[in-house]
Scaffold this active site. Structure first.
Site, PDB file in Angstrom:
ATOM      1  N   HIS A 198      26.089  86.008  88.635  1.00  0.00           N
ATOM      2  CA  HIS A 198      24.978  86.628  87.860  1.00  0.00           C
ATOM      3  C   HIS A 198      24.446  87.757  88.978  1.00  0.00           C
ATOM      4  O   HIS A 198      24.242  87.543  90.038  1.00  0.00           O
ATOM      5  CB  HIS A 198      23.981  85.532  87.584  1.00  0.00           C
ATOM      6  CG  HIS A 198      22.832  86.248  86.512  1.00  0.00           C
ATOM      7  ND1 HIS A 198      23.082  86.737  85.345  1.00  0.00           N
ATOM      8  CD2 HIS A 198      21.305  86.414  86.775  1.00  0.00           C
ATOM      9  CE1 HIS A 198      21.916  87.061  84.739  1.00  0.00           C
ATOM     10  NE2 HIS A 198      21.012  86.888  85.716  1.00  0.00           N
ATOM     11  N   ASP A 229      15.476  89.812  85.504  1.00  0.00           N
ATOM     12  CA  ASP A 229      16.558  88.809  85.650  1.00  0.00           C
ATOM     13  C   ASP A 229      16.925  88.999  84.226  1.00  0.00           C
ATOM     14  O   ASP A 229      15.812  88.423  83.370  1.00  0.00           O
ATOM     15  CB  ASP A 229      16.194  87.651  86.091  1.00  0.00           C
ATOM     16  CG  ASP A 229      17.317  86.389  85.916  1.00  0.00           C
ATOM     17  OD1 ASP A 229      18.263  86.668  85.333  1.00  0.00           O
ATOM     18  OD2 ASP A 229      17.093  85.074  86.265  1.00  0.00           O
ATOM     19  N   CYS A 279      24.985  90.839  82.532  1.00  0.00           N
ATOM     20  CA  CYS A 279      23.925  91.001  83.473  1.00  0.00           C
ATOM     21  C   CYS A 279      23.655  92.288  84.210  1.00  0.00           C
ATOM     22  O   CYS A 279      22.980  92.788  84.421  1.00  0.00           O
ATOM     23  CB  CYS A 279      23.939  89.788  84.421  1.00  0.00           C
ATOM     24  SG  CYS A 279      25.152  89.723  85.365  1.00  0.00           S
TER      25      CYS A 279
END
Length: 339
Positions: free
Chosen positions: A203, A220, A282
């Site tokens: 990620h 995030d 992401c």
């Protein structure tokens, strides 16, 4: 004497009741109603038994569900909705992140492109960010010689020095895999992921240091994949204190020293998940967040991102399609020049 005549033995004959079966179509109205009521009653009883069985199963699985987390059914439905909304979106990895940061540098000029040759993790990102900002400070006052200046392999020392001098916004990307509990394990996991060509549990998250705005912003797309927002804030507050000492506020001779060395602000860019379950977006979300930040550092992410998963996916898909072609000019991974 007359003969005695015994009466013939009596036989009992049992008549079997006649049972007539009729189809539902030919049955009387009362019979139809009775059959319907019986069928409904059996259905209700069956459903009750099924629910009892599921309840008992849930009791058996209570520990498992507690480990896996709440709202499993909701997550499964969200994943199903994401699968049905269309083909998967492209996966943006470190090369795409670098290319996009170069595109932003060409547009805004105050952005330093992302150094993808120096991987950041949750174990070393505080130190790496401070080192980068201290290097810029020493370059600004001509304290760093060209031979001492560390620069990325695809950028010349002269060009890197010029970029450092003109930059005030420093984006950093952090790579994370929850299965790694040390820096060495994280780097090993990173190599394994790159070799396999699969995303796995990896990620990307984004940290933006803005010197002019005196702010550290963390983003995030999964909100709490690396750590909870509160835990990240606590870590970034330590970084903010260090940055405040490296870049004190401008003031006169009579300014208070404590005020001049005040910490940078800390912002958590997302307190909600914008990346849908089952997607590997992401990297693209980090780029979209950076683009919004450069337009307005005070923007509100929740006002930008739709709550509907399909609309959110369409927004990101449009961003990717309109950006990929412009990014391709930096496919060689060479850093942009300031000429």
């Amino acid at each position: 004497m007359e003969p005695i005549h015994n009466p013939p033995p009596q036989t009992c004959s049992y008549s079997r009741p006649s049972t007539t079966y009729t189809s539902f179509k030919d049955a009387s109205c009362d019979t139809k109603v009775t059959r319907i009521i019986i069928a409904l009653f059996l259905i209700v009883i069956s459903c009750g038994l099924i629910l009892c069985a599921y309840t008992f199963r849930d009791l058996l699985d209570a520990d498992y569900l507690a480990q896996e987390g709440p709202q499993q059914a909701t997550k499964l439905l969200q994943q199903l909705d994401d699968v049905l909304t269309g083909p998967p979106l492209p996966i943006w990895d470190n090369e795409h992140l670098f290319q996009f940061s170069c595109l932003m540098q060409n547009k805004h000029r105050r952005v330093l492109p992302i150094d993808i040759c120096n991987p950041l993790t949750k174990f070393n990102f505080l130190e790496c960010i401070c080192n980068c900002l201290m290097t810029k400070q020493s370059v600004n006052v001509n304290e760093t010689d060209m031979c001492e200046l560390f620069c990325p392999p695809t950028c010349t020392p002269e060009n890197y020095r010029r970029l450092l001098c003109t930059s005030s916004v420093f984006p950093f990307v952090m790579w994370h895999d929850p299965s790694a509990d040390t820096q060495e394990a994280m780097l090993t996991k990173m190599d394994q992921t790159m070799s396999s060509g699969r995303v796995g549990n990896s990620h990307w998250v984004l940290v933006i240091v803005d010197i002019e705005y005196r702010c550290v912003t963390f983003f995030d797309s999964l909100c709490d994949y690396v750590a909870s927002p509160q835990q990240m804030r606590e870590q970034l507050e330590g970084l903010a204190v260090s940055l405040g000492a490296i870049y004190p506020k401008e003031g006169g001779a009579d300014s208070d020293q404590e005020e001049l060395l005040s910490p940078f602000q800390v912002r958590i860019g997302s307190t909600v998940k914008v990346q849908s379950p089952g997607e590997f977006t992401c990297g693209a979300w980090c780029c979209q967040f950076l683009a919004w930040y450069l337009e307005n550092p005070d923007f509100d992410l929740e006002e930008k991102v739709p709550t509907n998963p399909s609309e959110r996916r369409a927004l990101l898909a449009d961003f990717i399609s309109t950006t990929e072609q412009a990014m391709s000019r930096y496919s060689s991974l060479s850093w942009p020049t300031t000429d």
